[in-house]
Motif scaffolding. Sequence first.
Motif, PDB file in Angstrom:
ATOM      1  N   ARG A   1      33.820 -49.805 -44.297  1.00  0.00           N
ATOM      2  CA  ARG A   1      32.909 -49.762 -45.440  1.00  0.00           C
ATOM      3  C   ARG A   1      31.659 -48.959 -45.089  1.00  0.00           C
ATOM      4  N   LEU A   2      31.143 -48.244 -46.065  1.00  0.00           N
ATOM      5  CA  LEU A   2      29.819 -47.647 -45.943  1.00  0.00           C
ATOM      6  C   LEU A   2      28.828 -48.797 -46.034  1.00  0.00           C
TER       7      LEU A   2
ATOM      8  N   ARG B   1      20.322 -55.741 -56.810  1.00  0.00           N
ATOM      9  CA  ARG B   1      20.905 -55.047 -57.965  1.00  0.00           C
ATOM     10  C   ARG B   1      21.796 -53.887 -57.519  1.00  0.00           C
ATOM     11  N   LEU B   2      21.443 -53.219 -56.419  1.00  0.00           N
ATOM     12  CA  LEU B   2      22.293 -52.139 -55.901  1.00  0.00           C
ATOM     13  C   LEU B   2      23.639 -52.699 -55.462  1.00  0.00           C
ATOM     14  N   GLN B   3      23.614 -53.840 -54.774  1.00  0.00           N
ATOM     15  CA  GLN B   3      24.870 -54.469 -54.353  1.00  0.00           C
ATOM     16  C   GLN B   3      25.707 -54.854 -55.560  1.00  0.00           C
ATOM     17  N   ALA B   4      25.047 -55.374 -56.596  1.00  0.00           N
ATOM     18  CA  ALA B   4      25.774 -55.778 -57.809  1.00  0.00           C
ATOM     19  C   ALA B   4      26.405 -54.569 -58.487  1.00  0.00           C
ATOM     20  N   ALA B   5      25.711 -53.425 -58.451  1.00  0.00           N
ATOM     21  CA  ALA B   5      26.192 -52.228 -59.142  1.00  0.00           C
ATOM     22  C   ALA B   5      27.267 -51.477 -58.359  1.00  0.00           C
ATOM     23  N   LEU B   6      27.093 -51.350 -57.043  1.00  0.00           N
ATOM     24  CA  LEU B   6      27.980 -50.490 -56.257  1.00  0.00           C
ATOM     25  C   LEU B   6      28.784 -51.233 -55.187  1.00  0.00           C
ATOM     26  N   GLY B   7      28.479 -52.495 -54.965  1.00  0.00           N
ATOM     27  CA  GLY B   7      29.189 -53.234 -53.920  1.00  0.00           C
ATOM     28  C   GLY B   7      30.690 -53.271 -54.182  1.00  0.00           C
ATOM     29  N   SER B   8      31.471 -53.042 -53.121  1.00  0.00           N
ATOM     30  CA  SER B   8      32.926 -53.005 -53.246  1.00  0.00           C
ATOM     31  C   SER B   8      33.542 -53.105 -51.857  1.00  0.00           C
TER      32      SER B   8
ATOM     33  N   THR C   1      13.123 -51.302 -42.511  1.00  0.00           N
ATOM     34  CA  THR C   1      13.835 -50.105 -42.075  1.00  0.00           C
ATOM     35  C   THR C   1      15.282 -50.257 -42.529  1.00  0.00           C
ATOM     36  N   THR C   2      15.836 -49.199 -43.083  1.00  0.00           N
ATOM     37  CA  THR C   2      17.180 -49.258 -43.653  1.00  0.00           C
ATOM     38  C   THR C   2      18.038 -48.146 -43.085  1.00  0.00           C
ATOM     39  N   LEU C   3      19.187 -48.506 -42.534  1.00  0.00           N
ATOM     40  CA  LEU C   3      20.117 -47.543 -41.963  1.00  0.00           C
ATOM     41  C   LEU C   3      21.321 -47.383 -42.874  1.00  0.00           C
ATOM     42  N   LEU C   4      21.766 -46.156 -43.060  1.00  0.00           N
ATOM     43  CA  LEU C   4      23.011 -45.883 -43.770  1.00  0.00           C
ATOM     44  C   LEU C   4      24.069 -45.609 -42.714  1.00  0.00           C
ATOM     45  N   ILE C   5      25.095 -46.458 -42.684  1.00  0.00           N
ATOM     46  CA  ILE C   5      26.090 -46.423 -41.611  1.00  0.00           C
ATOM     47  C   ILE C   5      27.461 -46.099 -42.187  1.00  0.00           C
ATOM     48  N   SER C   6      28.109 -45.119 -41.589  1.00  0.00           N
ATOM     49  CA  SER C   6      29.411 -44.657 -42.065  1.00  0.00           C
ATOM     50  C   SER C   6      30.489 -45.709 -41.819  1.00  0.00           C
ATOM     51  N   PRO C   7      31.635 -45.590 -42.482  1.00  0.00           N
ATOM     52  CA  PRO C   7      32.715 -46.564 -42.293  1.00  0.00           C
ATOM     53  C   PRO C   7      33.220 -46.667 -40.858  1.00  0.00           C
TER      54      PRO C   7
ATOM     55  N   LEU D   1      29.607 -41.933 -50.086  1.00  0.00           N
ATOM     56  CA  LEU D   1      30.956 -42.486 -50.263  1.00  0.00           C
ATOM     57  C   LEU D   1      31.985 -41.372 -50.383  1.00  0.00           C
ATOM     58  N   SER D   2      31.640 -40.325 -51.097  1.00  0.00           N
ATOM     59  CA  SER D   2      32.571 -39.191 -51.247  1.00  0.00           C
ATOM     60  C   SER D   2      32.813 -38.512 -49.916  1.00  0.00           C
ATOM     61  N   LEU D   3      31.743 -38.346 -49.130  1.00  0.00           N
ATOM     62  CA  LEU D   3      31.867 -37.690 -47.822  1.00  0.00           C
ATOM     63  C   LEU D   3      32.682 -38.524 -46.840  1.00  0.00           C
ATOM     64  N   SER D   4      32.638 -39.853 -47.020  1.00  0.00           N
ATOM     65  CA  SER D   4      33.350 -40.726 -46.093  1.00  0.00           C
ATOM     66  C   SER D   4      34.747 -41.103 -46.568  1.00  0.00           C
TER      67      SER D   4
END
Length: 209
Positions: free
Chosen positions: A86-87, A109-116, A167-173, A200-203
Amino acid sequence: MAQVGPKSIAILVGAALLIVGAVYLIGRGGGNPDDLAGSRVPSPLQALAVGDMANFRAAPEPAAVPAIAFEGGKGQTLTLADFEGRLVLLNLWATWCAPCREEMPALDRLQAALGSERFEVVALSVDLRGHDLARRFFAENGIDSLGFYIDPTARANVTLKAFGLPTTLLISPDGREIGRMVGPAEWDGEDTKRLIEAALSLSAPSANN
């Protein structure tokens, strides 16, 4: 053994307050994000770092995230490996951090909208012995889409070189840091969603073939 006088104690307390103040200012966006991610290197994601995501910095080269351990909602021990595939948007926060408190509903709200099964917001509390504080905050603010995660040792901050909150990290799958944000953001805004959807598209499997 030499005794520590009142004057020395006052100096030590003053230094500690200065350190706490610096952390808070960084949490308010007072740090220099370029110093942390150094991402002036062109990146597909960096091109989307506009508006609410202006402080996002893509990593020059995706790098493996150091191992951290934390607790889940049932007290179970977890690591980032449990989210493999998961991203992950890993947000380090604490109840004593005012900017963290302000942005938590937007993360929910972001989790509610895009969480999967392909994306999850992992809001990781680093409140020392703060299980009750963090749970109370969730309940009082209607945070019901985010999972409950806590690192009561607060070691994740040092391990991940998160020198200010939030601090927020974006971590690839596959467990690599592809970017980070120092300071708060409007996480449910359109700028954020465009960046997350691009990641998500890139991963996606097709993007790697």
